[in-house]
Design an enzyme around this catalytic site. Structure first.
Site, PDB file in Angstrom:
ATOM      1  N   GLY A  28       7.353  -3.857  12.470  1.00  0.00           N
ATOM      2  CA  GLY A  28       8.232  -3.150  12.052  1.00  0.00           C
ATOM      3  C   GLY A  28       7.678  -1.928  11.391  1.00  0.00           C
ATOM      4  N   LYS A  56       8.973  -1.327   2.746  1.00  0.00           N
ATOM      5  CA  LYS A  56       8.138  -0.096   3.597  1.00  0.00           C
ATOM      6  C   LYS A  56       8.828   0.358   4.796  1.00  0.00           C
ATOM      7  CE  LYS A  56       4.403  -1.480   6.013  1.00  0.00           C
ATOM      8  NZ  LYS A  56       2.981  -1.787   6.132  1.00  0.00           N
ATOM      9  N   ARG A 100       0.754  -1.334  -0.085  1.00  0.00           N
ATOM     10  CA  ARG A 100       0.029   0.035   0.108  1.00  0.00           C
ATOM     11  C   ARG A 100       0.788   1.025  -0.043  1.00  0.00           C
ATOM     12  NH1 ARG A 100      -3.488  -2.330   5.025  1.00  0.00           N
ATOM     13  NH2 ARG A 100      -1.613  -3.515   5.231  1.00  0.00           N
ATOM     14  N   TYR A 132      34.804  29.598  -3.950  1.00  0.00           N
ATOM     15  CA  TYR A 132      34.446  28.345  -3.796  1.00  0.00           C
ATOM     16  C   TYR A 132      35.819  27.717  -3.307  1.00  0.00           C
ATOM     17  CZ  TYR A 132      34.771  23.277  -5.236  1.00  0.00           C
ATOM     18  OH  TYR A 132      34.621  21.896  -5.101  1.00  0.00           O
ATOM     19  N   ALA A 158      37.814  38.043  -1.697  1.00  0.00           N
ATOM     20  CA  ALA A 158      36.488  38.027  -2.559  1.00  0.00           C
ATOM     21  C   ALA A 158      36.768  37.236  -3.912  1.00  0.00           C
ATOM     22  CB  ALA A 158      36.005  39.217  -2.877  1.00  0.00           C
TER      23      ALA A 158
HETATM   24  C1  UD1 Z   1      -1.939  -6.397  11.334  1.00  0.00           C
HETATM   25  C2  UD1 Z   1      -2.964  -7.082  11.975  1.00  0.00           C
HETATM   26  C3  UD1 Z   1      -4.172  -6.431  12.302  1.00  0.00           C
HETATM   27  C4  UD1 Z   1      -3.705  -5.326  13.172  1.00  0.00           C
HETATM   28  C5  UD1 Z   1      -2.585  -4.436  12.352  1.00  0.00           C
HETATM   29  C6  UD1 Z   1      -2.063  -3.363  13.072  1.00  0.00           C
HETATM   30  C7  UD1 Z   1      -2.367  -9.614  11.452  1.00  0.00           C
HETATM   31  C8  UD1 Z   1      -3.145 -10.821  10.473  1.00  0.00           C
HETATM   32  N1  UD1 Z   1      -3.216  -8.272  11.216  1.00  0.00           N
HETATM   33  O1  UD1 Z   1      -2.459  -5.966  10.147  1.00  0.00           O
HETATM   34  O2  UD1 Z   1      -4.914  -7.141  12.947  1.00  0.00           O
HETATM   35  O3  UD1 Z   1      -4.705  -4.321  13.364  1.00  0.00           O
HETATM   36  O4  UD1 Z   1      -1.520  -5.272  11.922  1.00  0.00           O
HETATM   37  O5  UD1 Z   1      -1.083  -2.461  12.632  1.00  0.00           O
HETATM   38  O6  UD1 Z   1      -1.380  -9.931  11.889  1.00  0.00           O
HETATM   39  N2  UD1 Z   1       4.647  -9.088   7.941  1.00  0.00           N
HETATM   40  C9  UD1 Z   1       5.775 -10.163   8.052  1.00  0.00           C
HETATM   41  N3  UD1 Z   1       5.389 -11.183   7.070  1.00  0.00           N
HETATM   42  C10 UD1 Z   1       4.246 -11.542   6.663  1.00  0.00           C
HETATM   43  C11 UD1 Z   1       3.359 -10.422   6.713  1.00  0.00           C
HETATM   44  C12 UD1 Z   1       3.607  -9.355   7.449  1.00  0.00           C
HETATM   45  O7  UD1 Z   1       6.948 -10.072   8.423  1.00  0.00           O
HETATM   46  O8  UD1 Z   1       4.216 -12.512   5.956  1.00  0.00           O
HETATM   47  C13 UD1 Z   1       4.825  -7.971   8.863  1.00  0.00           C
HETATM   48  C14 UD1 Z   1       5.181  -6.613   8.067  1.00  0.00           C
HETATM   49  O9  UD1 Z   1       6.133  -6.343   7.488  1.00  0.00           O
HETATM   50  C15 UD1 Z   1       4.449  -5.615   9.176  1.00  0.00           C
HETATM   51  C16 UD1 Z   1       3.643  -6.413   9.900  1.00  0.00           C
HETATM   52  O10 UD1 Z   1       4.229  -7.785   9.943  1.00  0.00           O
HETATM   53  O11 UD1 Z   1       5.769  -4.967   9.901  1.00  0.00           O
HETATM   54  C17 UD1 Z   1       2.126  -6.283   9.768  1.00  0.00           C
HETATM   55  O12 UD1 Z   1       1.887  -6.807   8.614  1.00  0.00           O
HETATM   56  P1  UD1 Z   1       0.790  -5.963   7.772  1.00  0.00           P
HETATM   57  O13 UD1 Z   1       0.659  -6.843   6.373  1.00  0.00           O
HETATM   58  O14 UD1 Z   1       0.971  -4.292   7.656  1.00  0.00           O
HETATM   59  O15 UD1 Z   1      -0.538  -6.044   8.531  1.00  0.00           O
HETATM   60  P2  UD1 Z   1      -1.726  -5.279   8.703  1.00  0.00           P
HETATM   61  O16 UD1 Z   1      -2.628  -5.443   7.677  1.00  0.00           O
HETATM   62  O17 UD1 Z   1      -1.650  -3.966   9.086  1.00  0.00           O
HETATM   63 CA    CA Z   2       0.391  -2.653   8.914  1.00  0.00          CA
END
Ligand code: UD1
Ligand code: CA
Length: 449
Positions: free
Chosen positions: A97, A20, A13, A357, A371
């Site tokens: 993260g 990200k 996104r 410079y 100058a």
């Molecule tokens: C997630 C939570 C959601 C919460 C939100 C808060 C889940 C399923 N959902 O959703 O309930 O409200 O965070 O911010 O956990 N990541 C990985 N590996 C993966 C997928 C994600 O390391 O396979 C890491 C991403 O890099 C990120 C974090 O996990 O730092 C969250 O992933 P993201 O896809 O942003 O989850 P959300 O849809 O925000």
């Molecule tokens: Ca997230």
């Protein structure tokens, strides 16, 4: 306690070529915000990386362990890829993260609740005005926790629920290891959700963060700038409280990574960025940008650009100066209007006040640069150094064709092109001798008539 930071996701996104978590918030990568906070709680911190892991690895500190999640199949799958990091006899804290502003204080409070409740897992939640995009906390009619439902899996009547899942949990390590293999991916996104691990636990406790900003996740660029403006106000507030005057907070941008000493005054339209340190009693701005630089006590930088430079005490820069990478200005140096300095050291009390410079040069102490002086450091093929000693006087409009050395106490006549070394205490002139033809103009006019 072990702390695992999930950061393998694509961050689709964000519509970015870069992962990200390396996008910066107030001068620091998102993931480093989380690592810094985690580091205050524990020495045992690991991250899960995946998407462009190498790029992320470059920006994070070396003491952090790295696990690789080859394919990003969801947050539970991410934790699985760091399975060997989970200690069954210890609590296990999961951070995201992309949730940068979580504070040490909130985490400590949450861990405290977790210990006192004896729950298998404690979920950090928050009540927010706009819950869209977040997983929601579903409770029964008496308010007991039932489960977390992801935004994309919500029923319409669940959408208005404004208690959200922050994605931050403390698990009992053993319990987490038990449920992880049981998680399925039968949901709208076809992912292995860590939220399901929570729903599978018998005893769940929750703790609501007091400041929802702390648990705001960065999923889009819009989230990023909302946090940026929030942090910016907080940084300015902290500086004001610590004895720094900021004349106009509305037009002043200071990164969280910047340090400023007491009684320094920051004037409007000023940007102070990156790992910059400014001493006490300085005057900065108006209309100045300083990046990754160090400025000593009692210095002034007015209407200027300063990038990766070191400025000593009592130095005066500007208006309209440009200091580039590797500029070192020792105590009492004065740099004036339209002066550019790059990769050069200017000794104590050197003055270069106008239209100059200075590149790849080393200048001793108390030397005056007239100058319009230019170090000609580039011959079209390579860069060469210029050496100028102490107590030298360089006349206006001098060109120093590098490589060249001007020794101590030398004096260079105005308008010279200096191509050969100038010994100690000598006068050097490198220009055509002046010719005067008396009455020539009148003679010419008479002939024209
Ligand atoms: C997630 C939570 C959601 C919460 C939100 C808060 C889940 C399923 N959902 O959703 O309930 O409200 O965070 O911010 O956990 N990541 C990985 N590996 C993966 C997928 C994600 O390391 O396979 C890491 C991403 O890099 C990120 C974090 O996990 O730092 C969250 O992933 P993201 O896809 O942003 O989850 P959300 O849809 O925000
Ligand atoms: Ca997230």
């Amino acid at each position: 306690m072990k702390v695992l930071i999930l950061a393998a996701g694509l961050g689709k996104r964000m519509k970015s070529k870069y992962p990200k978590v390396i996008h910066k918030l107030s001068g620091k990568e998102l993931i480093n915000w989380v690592i810094d906070t985690a580091g205050k709680l524990s020495n045992d911190v690991a991250v899960v990386l995946g998407h462009k892991a190498e790029v992320v690895r470059e920006v994070i500190p070396k003491w952090v362990d790295v696990f690789i999640q080859e394919e990003q199949l969801g947050t539970a799958h991410a934790v699985m890829s760091a399975k060997s990091f989970i200690d069954p006899d210890e609590d296990f804290l999961v951070l995201y993260g992309d949730v940068p502003l979580i504070s040490e204080r909130t985490l400590e409070d949450m861990i405290e609740i977790h210990k006192r409740s004896g729950a298998d897992v404690t979920v950090l939640t928050a009540f927010v005005n706009d819950p869209s995009g977040y997983g929601r906390i579903i409770r029964d009619s008496s308010g007991n926790f039932l489960r977390i439902v992801e935004d994309s899996d919500l029923r319409d009547d669940q959408r208005p629920i404004n208690e959200i899942n922050s994605g931050i949990y403390v698990f009992k390590g053993g319990k987490l290891l038990e449920v992880l293999p049981k998680i399925k991916n039968d949901n709208a996104q076809g992912e292995y959700y860590l939220t399901d691990a929570v729903s599978m636990m018998e005893a769940v406790s929750t703790y609501a963060a007091k400041d929802p900003m702390e648990i705001t996740g960065v999923n889009t660029r819009k989230h990023l700038i909302i946090l940026e403006s929030y942090v910016r106000k907080r940084v300015i507030e902290d500086l004001l409280n610590s004895g720094v005057t900021i004349i106009d907070p509305d037009t002043t941008y200071i990164h969280s990574t910047v340090k400023v000493g007491r009684d320094t005054v920051i004037h409007p339209m000023t940007f102070i960025e990156g790992y910059t340190t400014i001493g006490e009693d300085c005057e900065i701005g108006p209309m100045t940008r300083i990046v990754d630089s160090e400025i000593g006590n009692g210095s002034r930088v007015i209407r200027s650009e300063v990038y990766m430079a070191f400025i000593g005490e009592g130095v005066s820069v500007g208006p309209y100066s440009r200091l580039r990478e590797g500029s070192v200005l020792r105590e009492g140096v004065r740099i004036g209007n339209f002066v550019e300095v790059k990769k050069s050291t200017l000794g104590k009390k050197v003055a270069a006040q106008h239209l100059t410079y200075i590149g790849d040069a080393h200048i001793g102490e108390r030397t005056n640069i007239g100058a319009g002086t230019i170090t000609c450091n580039y011959d079209g093929f390579k860069k060469s150094p210029t050496f100028i000693g102490s107590d030298v006087f360089i006349g206006s409009d001098t060109e120093l064709v590098a490589p060249v050395r001007v020794e101590d106490d030398a004096l260079i006549g105005a308008g010279s092109v200096i191509t050969r070394d100038v010994p100690k205490g000598s006068l050097a002139l490198g220009r055509a001798r002046q010719v005067v033809k008396e009455g020539w103009v009148y003679e010419k006019r008479r002939k024209k008539k």
